[in-house]
Design a protein around this motif. Structure first.
Motif, short mmCIF file in Angstrom:
data_model
loop_
_atom_site.label_atom_id
_atom_site.label_comp_id
_atom_site.label_asym_id
_atom_site.label_seq_id
_atom_site.Cartn_x
_atom_site.Cartn_y
_atom_site.Cartn_z
N VAL A 1 -3.72 -4.86 39.65
CA VAL A 1 -2.73 -5.81 40.18
C VAL A 1 -3.13 -7.26 39.97
N SER A 2 -2.11 -8.09 39.83
CA SER A 2 -2.27 -9.55 39.76
C SER A 2 -2.26 -10.11 41.17
N ALA A 3 -2.50 -11.41 41.25
CA ALA A 3 -2.29 -12.14 42.50
C ALA A 3 -0.79 -12.30 42.71
N SER B 1 -9.10 -15.77 30.64
CA SER B 1 -8.11 -16.84 30.51
C SER B 1 -6.86 -16.44 31.29
N ARG B 2 -5.96 -17.41 31.49
CA ARG B 2 -4.79 -17.17 32.34
C ARG B 2 -3.98 -15.96 31.84
N GLY B 3 -3.41 -15.26 32.80
CA GLY B 3 -2.67 -14.04 32.46
C GLY B 3 -3.62 -12.86 32.23
N GLY B 4 -4.89 -13.03 32.63
CA GLY B 4 -5.93 -12.08 32.25
C GLY B 4 -5.89 -10.73 32.95
N SER B 5 -4.98 -10.53 33.91
CA SER B 5 -4.90 -9.18 34.50
C SER B 5 -4.41 -8.17 33.45
N ASP B 6 -3.62 -8.65 32.49
CA ASP B 6 -3.22 -7.78 31.37
C ASP B 6 -4.46 -7.24 30.65
N GLY C 1 -7.01 -14.27 44.65
CA GLY C 1 -5.62 -13.80 44.76
C GLY C 1 -5.54 -12.32 44.39
N GLU C 2 -6.17 -11.97 43.27
CA GLU C 2 -6.17 -10.57 42.84
C GLU C 2 -6.98 -9.72 43.82
N ARG C 3 -8.16 -10.27 44.18
CA ARG C 3 -9.10 -9.52 45.03
C ARG C 3 -8.41 -9.06 46.33
N GLU D 1 4.87 -22.14 43.21
CA GLU D 1 3.71 -22.10 42.32
C GLU D 1 3.03 -20.76 42.56
N LYS D 2 2.30 -20.29 41.53
CA LYS D 2 1.57 -19.03 41.70
C LYS D 2 0.41 -19.22 42.67
N ILE D 3 0.05 -18.14 43.36
CA ILE D 3 -1.11 -18.21 44.27
C ILE D 3 -2.37 -18.59 43.47
N THR D 4 -2.50 -18.09 42.26
CA THR D 4 -3.68 -18.46 41.45
C THR D 4 -3.75 -19.97 41.24
N ASP D 5 -2.61 -20.61 41.00
CA ASP D 5 -2.62 -22.07 40.82
C ASP D 5 -3.00 -22.77 42.11
N1 ASP Z 1 -3.23 -14.43 38.40
C1 ASP Z 1 -3.75 -14.80 37.12
C2 ASP Z 1 -2.87 -15.88 36.48
O1 ASP Z 1 -1.94 -16.34 37.12
C3 ASP Z 1 -3.93 -13.63 36.23
C4 ASP Z 1 -2.69 -12.80 36.02
O2 ASP Z 1 -1.73 -12.88 36.77
O3 ASP Z 1 -2.69 -12.04 35.05
O4 ASP Z 1 -3.14 -16.27 35.38
#
Ligand code: ASP
Length: 453
Positions: free
Chosen positions: A38-40, A201-206, A124-126, A49-53
């Motif tokens: 799962v992502s944040a 890098s960003r988007g790294g949950s993929d 966020g992910e944790r 805004e995303k929680i990661t940001d």
């Molecule tokens: N939460 C991280 C991001 O916003 C990773 C992800 O969602 O894949 O980049």
């Protein structure tokens, strides 16, 4: 592991209790869906805004949003993060007291800034994973939280851009084979050999999803998003654009690295080695088959999609005699790399070259780079060109089909659009046209009409 599916859910799929409930339904529909990454929590609306940001903003004392000209203080980010997790716990009806306590402790942890950014960014992910795991159990899906640090997901020390160290795969396989129920795994981070958290890098949950799928030799990697699959072109600009039913690993790699932000540009690399199919699906519309990514695609349509990359800049350098000087282009590129800036595409002629890069990466360095090149190479012309858009048609059928570039160029000519940069990779799976940004929308429409419609 035979017949097992790795499912990764992106930020919007886990942004609130309603979305997490959809995730639970998807998991309970198929008992082969055993590994859930799962992502944040992502955005609930476009103003969010995303929680990661928010977490990165907190770690940088508000600098993260200030650099994007957004007026959001680190205190506000702290409140948003705590508020979001508090609400998830209440709305999902789980016992989350410890989650909040541990999260608050983590947010206070003192670390050097470069380590703190990654540590906070990963929270966020944790904690979302812990909450989702508790919810699954409450709903009768026996689940276990498996943290990257507990399954030996070991990463390099490249903070904010870490990569997985191969010894991880054996560790992951060993750990996950012991899990009886569903394993819920936070994406986006791993732990260095020194025990520090480092994020991809960003988007790294993929990427986490792809690495887990590779480690356990999954039968399928499902990547759940908020889109029905991968569109031929950005549907915000071309609403009639269709979903691409099948793509090869090579095509998705090219599309993702040239501006399609549906799937991380490295996440297919290991799946490709083991030929693990990847299916991009929509959490909000499970009836859609989505896009399937495999090694071969039949029929081999000529062009399957057109990627668009904005905010590109190029350095144009002309030096008389450049063409006779061995290694000079490499030395010029090294000047830029010395500032930690990535470059791509190098169209050249006998005595000149254009070096393409992301223009945001130049902020704060452009004058220094210019000075250095002027001093060391005494160029006849040195120009920085900004606000370029690159359009990249992609398709494995192109190499056996003469005239695709001619068609694209003709479509542009008919609209009176001037092309600044042209480049075709030798694999002939994509080519790249660069224009001044003000041409980009009409250029994309013209190329879509000619190559895809
Ligand atoms: N939460 C991280 C991001 O916003 C990773 C992800 O969602 O894949 O980049």
């Amino acid at each position: 592991m035979k017949n097992n599916i790795v499912c990764k859910f992106g930020g919007t799929s886990v942004a609130n209790a309603g979305q997490i409930n959809k995730v639970k339904n998807i998991i309970s529909q198929n008992n082969e869906r055993k590994y859930v990454v799962v992502s944040a929590p992502g955005k609930e609306s476009s103003e969010d805004e995303k929680i990661t940001d928010h977490l990165i903003n907190l770690a940088t004392g508000g600098k993260h949003f200030r650099m994007q000209n957004k007026n959001i203080s680190s205190q506000h980010s702290y409140d948003v993060v705590i508020g979001k997790f508090q609400k998830l716990i209440v709305d999902l009806g789980i016992e989350g007291k410890d989650v909040l306590k541990h999260l608050k402790d983590d947010l206070k942890k003192s670390l050097p800034e470069y380590k703190r950014i990654d540590f906070l960014a990963s929270r966020g992910e944790r904690y979302n994973a812990e909450i989702i795991c508790q919810y699954f159990n409450k709903q009768g899906i026996p689940s276990e939280l498996v943290l990257p640090e507990n399954m030996g997901l070991t990463v390099s020390e490249n903070f904010s851009n870490a990569y997985v160290i191969p010894l991880s795969y054996r560790n992951i396989k060993e750990k996950l084979s012991q899990i009886e129920g569903v394993a819920v795994i936070p994406g986006f981070y791993g732990v260095t050999t020194k025990g520090d958290v480092a994020v991809f890098s960003r988007g790294g949950s993929d990427l986490t999803g792809g690495e887990v799928a590779y480690a356990i030799e999954a039968a399928l990697y499902e990547n759940w998003t908020d889109m029905d699959g991968i569109y031929q072109v950005d549907p915000r600009l071309i609403p009639e654009a269709k979903i691409i039913p099948r793509l090869t690993y090579k095509e998705i790699r090219l599309l993702s690295s040239k501006g399609f932000d549906v799937f991380h540009y490295d996440a297919m690399m290991n799946c490709k080695k083991r030929k693990i199919p990847i299916q991009i699906r929509n959490t909000n519309n499970i009836s859609s088959e989505g896009t399937l990514i495999v090694s071969e695609r039949v029929p081999e349509e000529v062009v399957v999609g057109i990627a668009r990359q904005d905010n590109v800049a190029y350095l144009y350098i002309e030096i008389d005699g450049m063409g006779d000087t061995i290694g000079i282009v490499n030395d010029l590129i090294d000047v830029i790399h010395d500032y930690g800036i990535e470059t791509y595409h190098y169209p050249t002629d006998r005595d000149d070259v254009a070096i393409l890069l992301n223009q945001d990466d130049l902020v704060g360095y452009a004058a220094d780079i210019k000075d250095k090149i002027e001093r060391e190479f005494k160029p006849d012309i040195l120009d920085f060109n900004y606000n370029i858009t690159i359009l990249s048609p992609v398709g494995i059928g192109m190499k056996n089909h003469p005239g695709v570039i001619a068609d694209a160029a003709t479509a542009l000519k008919e609209k009176n659009i001037n092309i600044d940069i042209i480049n075709q990779g030798p694999a002939q799976v994509s080519f790249h046209f660069g224009f001044q940004n003000y041409y980009a929308d009409s250029a994309l429409k013209a190329m879509y009409e000619r190559l895809l419609k």
